[in-house]
Scaffold this motif. Structure first.
Motif, PDB file in Angstrom:
ATOM      1  N   LEU A  85       0.812  -1.213   0.000  1.00 12.73           N
ATOM      2  CA  LEU A  85       0.000   0.000   0.000  1.00 12.73           C
ATOM      3  C   LEU A  85       0.845   1.261   0.000  1.00 12.73           C
ATOM      4  N   ARG A  86       1.857   1.320   0.871  1.00  8.17           N
ATOM      5  CA  ARG A  86       2.621   2.566   0.969  1.00  8.17           C
ATOM      6  C   ARG A  86       3.365   2.871  -0.320  1.00  8.17           C
ATOM      7  N   ARG A  87       3.953   1.860  -0.950  1.00  5.33           N
ATOM      8  CA  ARG A  87       4.650   2.102  -2.213  1.00  5.33           C
ATOM      9  C   ARG A  87       3.679   2.579  -3.287  1.00  5.33           C
ATOM     10  N   TRP A  88       2.472   1.998  -3.306  1.00  7.55           N
ATOM     11  CA  TRP A  88       1.465   2.429  -4.270  1.00  7.55           C
ATOM     12  C   TRP A  88       1.077   3.885  -4.000  1.00  7.55           C
ATOM     13  N   GLU A  89       0.847   4.229  -2.745  1.00  7.59           N
ATOM     14  CA  GLU A  89       0.376   5.571  -2.410  1.00  7.59           C
ATOM     15  C   GLU A  89       1.377   6.646  -2.812  1.00  7.59           C
ATOM     16  N   VAL A  90       2.660   6.427  -2.586  1.00 12.67           N
ATOM     17  CA  VAL A  90       3.621   7.485  -2.877  1.00 12.67           C
ATOM     18  C   VAL A  90       3.791   7.696  -4.377  1.00 12.67           C
ATOM     19  N   HIS A  91       3.450   6.700  -5.179  1.00 13.34           N
ATOM     20  CA  HIS A  91       3.493   6.874  -6.631  1.00 13.34           C
ATOM     21  C   HIS A  91       2.155   7.351  -7.197  1.00 13.34           C
ATOM     22  N   GLY A 126     -13.395  -0.061   1.762  1.00 16.70           N
ATOM     23  CA  GLY A 126     -13.213  -1.511   1.762  1.00 16.70           C
ATOM     24  C   GLY A 126     -13.657  -2.177   0.480  1.00 16.70           C
ATOM     25  N   ASN A 127     -14.712  -1.646  -0.144  1.00 13.32           N
ATOM     26  CA  ASN A 127     -15.227  -2.238  -1.378  1.00 13.32           C
ATOM     27  C   ASN A 127     -14.488  -1.764  -2.627  1.00 13.32           C
ATOM     28  N   LEU A 128     -14.013  -0.499  -2.605  1.00 13.38           N
ATOM     29  CA  LEU A 128     -13.506   0.100  -3.834  1.00 13.38           C
ATOM     30  C   LEU A 128     -12.029   0.455  -3.802  1.00 13.38           C
ATOM     31  N   SER A 129     -11.427   0.554  -2.641  1.00  9.89           N
ATOM     32  CA  SER A 129     -10.023   0.920  -2.477  1.00  9.89           C
ATOM     33  C   SER A 129      -9.781   2.380  -2.870  1.00  9.89           C
ATOM     34  N   GLU A 130      -9.786   2.720  -4.156  1.00 11.89           N
ATOM     35  CA  GLU A 130      -9.604   4.110  -4.582  1.00 11.89           C
ATOM     36  C   GLU A 130     -10.971   4.778  -4.625  1.00 11.89           C
TER      37      GLU A 130
END
Length: 342
Positions: free
Chosen positions: A174-180, A297-301
């Motif tokens: 999650l953290r790597r995804w968020e920073v990009h 929880g259902n959609l993430s973004e």
């Protein structure tokens, strides 16, 4: 707040003593408010700032002291630049110590991902994303179009993962995804880099284990043994993700009544595809819908305007269809409604 619910309407009872009966209630609550879960233990002090966006919250920071920010994401970037000044060090720590990547001044067009029909588990999804970013970097000189091209597919990809893979993603990716994915403007990135170079901001990996009040602020202990003396501690971890940590009286009333249940992995509230809340087992459908962060929880973004716009359209369609059905039953076409927001 309290409520009495049946399938066709609900009676909302407010703390002021007033009440409202509505056939449809849309929860537009925005980001959940932060509690104290980001602290390792309870600390009572006006210099523990849980919500840095509250008006005048940063006025509690002593003007001549160093400051500790817990979290190194987008909130940290804004708060660090707000608080930085000569003679002060703004310390920022997080578990990974990663900061958001920067936007480019002239963003290139997004590049749609390749077919992802084989991404049925987390390892396959990781391979697809890394391969897509590598191709974009090689062909177009930048990985950003690849990440931005995934935006419209993120929720679908999340829903394809098993519960165990979702847990692994939250813990490992999650953290790597968020920073990009969630980047800072170029001007902010330049200013933050300059402040770090000049020693006015320090960003490291670390975990807060102890905050002991002192006459001038706090004595801080980090998990790696480091210690700091700061005048204030500011929460920059972002909104809480688990609905179990919610302090909102309306959310707590919904869960208590059975008109709502936690979303997958306890993230937000569980919703149907049209945003209608899924009730606890054994409870009849309730006339509640939501959009935005509560559908995490259902959609993430689910927090940016393009996604929320689509969700709002789906809710409007569903509510109007319900109104038409009531009119056809001779129940009248009017739909009482309340838009609840913070």
């Amino acid at each position: 707040m309290d409520l009495a619910v049946d399938e066709d309407s609900t009676q909302l009872v407010f703390a002021t003593g007033g009440s409202l009966r509505a056939r449809a209630v849309v929860l537009a609550l925005g980001q959940p408010r932060s509690g104290s879960g980001w602290l390792p233990h309870p600390v009572s002090s006006p210099r523990i700032i849980s919500d840095p966006w509250h008006p005048a919250a940063l006025d509690a920071v002593p003007p001549e002291s160093d400051v500790l920010l817990v979290g190194t994401g987008l909130t940290m970037a804004d708060i660090a630049l707000t608080l930085t000044r000569p003679g002060r060090v703004v310390h920022a720590v997080s578990r990974h110590g990663l900061v958001p990547q920067r936007h480019v001044r002239q963003p290139p067009p997004t590049i749609p991902p390749p077919p992802y029909g084989e991404c049925a588990d987390l390892p396959a999804l990781r391979r697809m994303v890394l391969r897509h970013a590598a191709v974009c970097r090689r062909v177009h000189g930048d990985w950003r179009p690849a990440i931005d091209g995934l935006r419209s597919s993120t929720s679908l990809l999340w829903q394809r993962l098993s519960p165990d893979d979702r847990r692994r993603f939250l813990a490992e990716d999650l953290r790597r995804w968020e920073v990009h994915r969630h980047r800072v403007p170029p001007g902010t990135a330049d200013a933050l880099a300059a402040a770090c170079t000049e020693g006015r901001v320090s960003i490291t990996s670390g975990r807060l284990t102890q905050a002991t009040p002192t006459p001038g602020g706090f004595h801080i202990r980090l998990a790696d043994g480091r210690s700091l003396h700061v005048g204030a501690v500011v929460n920059c971890t972002g909104a809480p993700r688990s609905v179990h940590d919610s302090t909102d009286p309306f959310i707590r009333a919904l869960l208590r009544s059975g008109a709502a249940r936690p979303g997958p992995l306890g993230l937000g509230l569980d919703t149907a595809p049209d945003g209608r809340l899924v009730t606890r087992d054994g409870h009849p459908p309730a006339p509640f819908w939501t959009l935005g962060a509560l559908r995490l929880g259902n959609l993430s973004e689910t927090t940016a305007i393009p996604e929320i716009r689509v969700q709002a359209t789906g809710i409007a369609t569903s509510v109007l269809s319900m109104a038409a059905a009531h009119a056809g039953d001779g129940a009248g076409a009017g739909v009482g409604g309340v838009l609840s927001s913070t």
